[in-house]
Write a protein that holds these residues in place. Structure first.
Motif, PDB file in Angstrom:
ATOM      1  N   MET A  32       5.795  62.357  85.635  1.00 25.85           N
ATOM      2  CA  MET A  32       7.218  62.261  85.428  1.00 25.85           C
ATOM      3  C   MET A  32       7.480  61.218  84.353  1.00 25.85           C
ATOM      4  O   MET A  32       6.788  60.219  84.265  1.00 25.85           O
ATOM      5  CB  MET A  32       7.924  61.893  86.725  1.00 25.85           C
ATOM      6  N   TYR A  33       8.484  61.499  83.571  1.00 26.88           N
ATOM      7  CA  TYR A  33       8.788  60.652  82.432  1.00 26.88           C
ATOM      8  C   TYR A  33      10.291  60.405  82.439  1.00 26.88           C
ATOM      9  O   TYR A  33      11.067  61.317  82.732  1.00 26.88           O
ATOM     10  CB  TYR A  33       8.338  61.384  81.164  1.00 26.88           C
ATOM     11  N   ARG A  34      10.717  59.209  82.129  1.00 26.27           N
ATOM     12  CA  ARG A  34      12.142  58.888  82.100  1.00 26.27           C
ATOM     13  C   ARG A  34      12.504  58.339  80.729  1.00 26.27           C
ATOM     14  O   ARG A  34      11.791  57.496  80.185  1.00 26.27           O
ATOM     15  CB  ARG A  34      12.474  57.868  83.178  1.00 26.27           C
ATOM     16  N   ALA A  35      13.620  58.822  80.194  1.00 26.56           N
ATOM     17  CA  ALA A  35      14.080  58.369  78.883  1.00 26.56           C
ATOM     18  C   ALA A  35      15.596  58.468  78.809  1.00 26.56           C
ATOM     19  O   ALA A  35      16.225  59.179  79.591  1.00 26.56           O
ATOM     20  CB  ALA A  35      13.457  59.222  77.787  1.00 26.56           C
ATOM     21  N   SER A  36      16.149  57.769  77.853  1.00 28.08           N
ATOM     22  CA  SER A  36      17.604  57.833  77.665  1.00 28.08           C
ATOM     23  C   SER A  36      17.961  59.095  76.866  1.00 28.08           C
ATOM     24  O   SER A  36      17.128  59.657  76.157  1.00 28.08           O
ATOM     25  CB  SER A  36      18.099  56.593  76.918  1.00 28.08           C
ATOM     26  N   ILE A  37      19.195  59.511  76.999  1.00 24.08           N
ATOM     27  CA  ILE A  37      19.677  60.662  76.234  1.00 24.08           C
ATOM     28  C   ILE A  37      19.569  60.359  74.741  1.00 24.08           C
ATOM     29  O   ILE A  37      19.218  61.229  73.946  1.00 24.08           O
ATOM     30  CB  ILE A  37      21.128  60.994  76.622  1.00 24.08           C
ATOM     31  N   TYR A  38      19.820  59.120  74.373  1.00 19.65           N
ATOM     32  CA  TYR A  38      19.730  58.714  72.968  1.00 19.65           C
ATOM     33  C   TYR A  38      18.317  58.950  72.423  1.00 19.65           C
ATOM     34  O   TYR A  38      18.148  59.521  71.346  1.00 19.65           O
ATOM     35  CB  TYR A  38      20.122  57.231  72.849  1.00 19.65           C
TER      36      TYR A  38
ATOM     37  N   ASP B  95       7.956  69.390  73.765  1.00 18.06           N
ATOM     38  CA  ASP B  95       6.489  69.536  73.860  1.00 18.06           C
ATOM     39  C   ASP B  95       5.972  68.990  75.192  1.00 18.06           C
ATOM     40  O   ASP B  95       5.123  69.613  75.839  1.00 18.06           O
ATOM     41  CB  ASP B  95       5.795  68.804  72.705  1.00 18.06           C
ATOM     42  N   LYS B  96       6.478  67.835  75.601  1.00 21.30           N
ATOM     43  CA  LYS B  96       6.059  67.256  76.883  1.00 21.30           C
ATOM     44  C   LYS B  96       6.446  68.166  78.048  1.00 21.30           C
ATOM     45  O   LYS B  96       5.658  68.371  78.977  1.00 21.30           O
ATOM     46  CB  LYS B  96       6.685  65.870  77.073  1.00 21.30           C
ATOM     47  N   ALA B  97       7.640  68.713  77.981  1.00 24.03           N
ATOM     48  CA  ALA B  97       8.087  69.623  79.042  1.00 24.03           C
ATOM     49  C   ALA B  97       7.219  70.880  79.074  1.00 24.03           C
ATOM     50  O   ALA B  97       6.851  71.357  80.154  1.00 24.03           O
ATOM     51  CB  ALA B  97       9.554  69.988  78.837  1.00 24.03           C
ATOM     52  N   GLU B  98       6.871  71.413  77.923  1.00 25.14           N
ATOM     53  CA  GLU B  98       6.007  72.597  77.863  1.00 25.14           C
ATOM     54  C   GLU B  98       4.637  72.324  78.474  1.00 25.14           C
ATOM     55  O   GLU B  98       4.017  73.225  79.042  1.00 25.14           O
ATOM     56  CB  GLU B  98       5.838  73.061  76.417  1.00 25.14           C
ATOM     57  N   ARG B  99       4.163  71.107  78.345  1.00 24.97           N
ATOM     58  CA  ARG B  99       2.857  70.740  78.920  1.00 24.97           C
ATOM     59  C   ARG B  99       2.934  70.528  80.436  1.00 24.97           C
ATOM     60  O   ARG B  99       1.928  70.308  81.088  1.00 24.97           O
ATOM     61  CB  ARG B  99       2.328  69.481  78.255  1.00 24.97           C
ATOM     62  N   GLY B 100       4.157  70.561  80.987  1.00 19.46           N
ATOM     63  CA  GLY B 100       4.302  70.432  82.429  1.00 19.46           C
ATOM     64  C   GLY B 100       4.945  69.145  82.897  1.00 19.46           C
ATOM     65  O   GLY B 100       5.138  68.952  84.104  1.00 19.46           O
TER      66      GLY B 100
END
Length: 92
Positions: A1-7, A18-23
């Motif tokens: 799981m990864y967390r980031a700001s909308i910005y 790309d990260k989402a495609e990798r799962g």
């Protein structure tokens, strides 16, 4: 799981995809506090999404009690007593 700001996601969207495609599951935050959205792959989305909506499932489970247009059908043994309703209105 990864967390980031909308910005951050806006500025580097292709790498997030790309990260989402990798799962990876990416939580997007507003002002680095509250999670407001989640970015996942389409494959993961299809796994999570029900194949049928609740109404289709209901119709299948209750098909013997439904008319062809999907409305419940119950035969009444007798006509309603309209005088009872009239008396209620007269008293009010």
């Amino acid at each position: 799981m990864y967390r980031a700001s909308i910005y951050d996601a806006k500025n580097d969207f292709s790498s997030f995809v790309d990260k989402a495609e990798r799962g990876d599951v990416i939580e997007l935050t507003r002002n680095d506090s509250e999670v407001v959205a989640v970015l996942i792959s389409y494959k993961k989305y299809k796994e999570l999404k029900p194949s049928k909506n609740w109404f289709d499932t209901f119709r299948e489970e209750n098909s013997d009690a439904l008319l062809t247009d999907g409305l419940p059908y119950m035969k009444s043994a007798e006509k309603p007593n309209l005088d009872m309703y009239q008396n209620m209105w007269d008293e009010a």
